[in-house]
Write an enzyme that holds these catalytic residues in place. Structure first.
Site, PDB file in Angstrom:
ATOM      1  N   ASP A 127       0.822  -1.210   0.000  1.00 53.07           N
ATOM      2  CA  ASP A 127       0.000   0.000   0.000  1.00 53.07           C
ATOM      3  C   ASP A 127       0.858   1.263   0.000  1.00 53.07           C
ATOM      4  O   ASP A 127       2.035   1.250   0.381  1.00 53.07           O
ATOM      5  CB  ASP A 127      -0.892   0.030   1.241  1.00 53.07           C
ATOM      6  CG  ASP A 127      -2.024  -0.981   1.185  1.00 53.07           C
ATOM      7  OD1 ASP A 127      -2.040  -1.815   0.259  1.00 53.07           O
ATOM      8  OD2 ASP A 127      -2.886  -0.941   2.087  1.00 53.07           O
ATOM      9  N   ASP A 128       0.210   2.360  -0.416  1.00 52.25           N
ATOM     10  CA  ASP A 128       0.672   3.743  -0.201  1.00 52.25           C
ATOM     11  C   ASP A 128       1.742   4.238  -1.166  1.00 52.25           C
ATOM     12  O   ASP A 128       2.114   5.407  -1.101  1.00 52.25           O
ATOM     13  CB  ASP A 128       1.180   3.957   1.234  1.00 52.25           C
ATOM     14  CG  ASP A 128       0.092   3.780   2.270  1.00 52.25           C
ATOM     15  OD1 ASP A 128      -1.078   3.609   1.886  1.00 52.25           O
ATOM     16  OD2 ASP A 128       0.414   3.793   3.474  1.00 52.25           O
ATOM     17  N   HIS A 142      -4.987   9.424   0.803  1.00 52.95           N
ATOM     18  CA  HIS A 142      -5.115   8.695   2.074  1.00 52.95           C
ATOM     19  C   HIS A 142      -5.677   9.584   3.184  1.00 52.95           C
ATOM     20  O   HIS A 142      -5.454   9.330   4.375  1.00 52.95           O
ATOM     21  CB  HIS A 142      -3.745   8.143   2.493  1.00 52.95           C
ATOM     22  CG  HIS A 142      -3.784   6.807   3.173  1.00 52.95           C
ATOM     23  ND1 HIS A 142      -4.084   6.657   4.507  1.00 52.95           N
ATOM     24  CD2 HIS A 142      -3.538   5.559   2.713  1.00 52.95           C
ATOM     25  CE1 HIS A 142      -4.012   5.375   4.836  1.00 52.95           C
ATOM     26  NE2 HIS A 142      -3.692   4.680   3.765  1.00 52.95           N
ATOM     27  N   HIS A 161       3.708  -2.359   3.027  1.00 54.39           N
ATOM     28  CA  HIS A 161       3.729  -1.005   2.481  1.00 54.39           C
ATOM     29  C   HIS A 161       5.016  -0.778   1.687  1.00 54.39           C
ATOM     30  O   HIS A 161       6.066  -1.340   2.028  1.00 54.39           O
ATOM     31  CB  HIS A 161       3.610   0.036   3.601  1.00 54.39           C
ATOM     32  CG  HIS A 161       2.289  -0.015   4.307  1.00 54.39           C
ATOM     33  ND1 HIS A 161       1.999  -0.960   5.275  1.00 54.39           N
ATOM     34  CD2 HIS A 161       1.162   0.744   4.174  1.00 54.39           C
ATOM     35  CE1 HIS A 161       0.759  -0.777   5.711  1.00 54.39           C
ATOM     36  NE2 HIS A 161       0.229   0.252   5.060  1.00 54.39           N
TER      37      HIS A 161
END
Length: 293
Positions: free
Chosen positions: A103-104, A158, A256
Site C-alpha cells: 500500500d501507499d 489517504h 507497504h
C-alpha cells in the site's frame, strides 16, 4: 623472364585453389519449424493482463496471476452508456495462494527496491497506489505495470477526512485516482483497497455504491504490521507473516512500499522464502480474488 613469371602465376593459382578446397563450408542454418515459430510468436504476444470488454463479459478467469484492468474510467463508461457494475463473478480459489500487497506507494526508493526483489524471485504482487504518489512517480507506476504486477486504487492522498463517513467523498477520491492512473498507464484498475481497511470506516452505504461503480474492495487476512507504531523491524514483519500463515492456504498479506518502509524491503526476501517453503504459489488481486474474511 616470361617463363619465370608464368611459373610464378601458376604456382599462386595452385595454392589458392588448394586453400579454397581445404575450407569446409559452414552448414546452412536449418529453417525454424512452424511449431517453433508459433511458440515464439505466442510467447511474444501473450497478454500480460486482461482488459475488460465493454460489458465485462471476459473477466471470469481461471488463474490468480493475471491482472485485470478497464480501458474506460467510470465517467467514460457513463458517457458511452456502458455498464459500470460488474456481473456476478465466481471467486477463484485453487491451491495454496499468497497475495503480496503493498500500500501507499509508489515512491522512488522502496518501491523500485521491492520490484527488484520480486523480479529476482519471479513473484507477482499487487500495489495499491495513491493518486498523489502516482503523479509524483509516474515512471515507477509504469514499471509496476510493465513488470506484470497488479495495480489497485488506494485513494488520492489517504486523507480519512475526505473518505469517511461520506460515500460521495470516497467515490470522488477513487475516481480522481482512476483518472491519474489511466493517464499514466492507459487503463484503470477495478480493484481498490480502502485506506485503513473497511472495518470501522465503511457504513452500510459503501458496499452497494462501490458495486454500482464496478469497484471490488479487498482488505487482508495477514498483516506484516509494518505500519505499526514503535518502529518495528524486518524481523518483526517476518515473524508476523510466518506465524499468521501457518494454518492458511489463502493469504492476502498487507505490507507497504512507500517512504519510510526500508525495513519492509529488508524483510521481503525472507518472507518470500518462507512462503515458498510452506508451499504457497503467488497471485495478484483481481475482481475474482476471494475476500479475506
Amino acid at each position: 623472364m616470361t617463363r619465370q613469371i608464368l611459373s610464378t602465376l601458376l604456382l599462386s593459382a595452385t595454392l589458392l585453389l588448394a586453400g579454397c578446397a581445404g575450407q569446409t563450408p559452414s552448414p546452412a542454418a536449418e529453417p525454424e519449424s512452424s511449431a517453433d515459430s508459433s511458440a515464439a510468436a505466442a510467447e511474444t504476444t501473450a497478454p500480460a493482463y486482461i482488459t475488460a470488454d465493454d460489458s465485462f463479459t471476459n473477466l471470469q478467469l481461471d488463474t490468480p496471476a493475471m491482472p485485470v484492468y478497464d480501458s474506460y474510467t467510470i465517467t467514460e463508461r457513463r458517457a458511452k452508456n456502458l455498464p459500470t457494475q460488474l456481473p456476478q463473478l465466481t471467486p477463484y480459489k485453487d491451491g495454496k495462494v499468497a497475495y503480496l500487497t503493498f500500500d501507499d506507494g509508489p515512491d522512488n526508493k522502496n518501491t523500485p527496491a521491492i520490484l527488484d526483489i520480486l523480479k529476482e524471485n519471479d513473484v507477482p504482487a499487487t500495489f495499491y497506489v495513491t493518486g498523489a504518489h502516482a503523479e509524483l512517480h509516474p515512471d515507477v507506476l509504469k514499471r509496476i505495470f510493465a513488470e506484470h504486477h497488479a495495480i489497485g486504487n488506494h485513494s488520492y492522498d489517504h486523507d480519512y477526512r475526505k473518505l469517511y463517513p461520506a460515500i460521495d467523498g470516497f467515490l470522488g477520491e477513487m475516481q480522481k485516482t482512476d483518472d491519474i492512473i489511466k493517464n499514466i498507464i492507459g487503463v484503470r484498475p477495478l480493484i481498490l483497497r480502502a485506506p485503513g481497511g473497511v472495518i470501522g470506516n465503511f457504513t452500510s452505504a459503501y458496499p452497494p455504491a462501490l458495486a454500482a461503480s464496478g469497484y471490488v474492495e479487498h482488505d487482508w487476512n495477514v498483516s506484516s504490521a509494518d505500519a505499526a507504531p514503535g518502529h518495528p523491524t524486518a524481523q518483526d514483519f517476518i515473524g508476523n507473516i510466518d506465524s499468521q500463515t501457518d494454518n492458511k492456504d489463502f493469504a492476502i498479506i498487507l505490507m507497504h512500499s512507500s517512504e519510510g518502509h526500508e525495513e519492509t524491503v529488508k524483510a521481503l526476501p525472507e518472507i518470500i522464502r518462507i512462503l515458498k517453503a510452506k508451499g504457497f504459489s503467488f497471485g495478484v488481486i483481481t475482481p475474482m480474488t476471494p475476500q479475506p474474511w
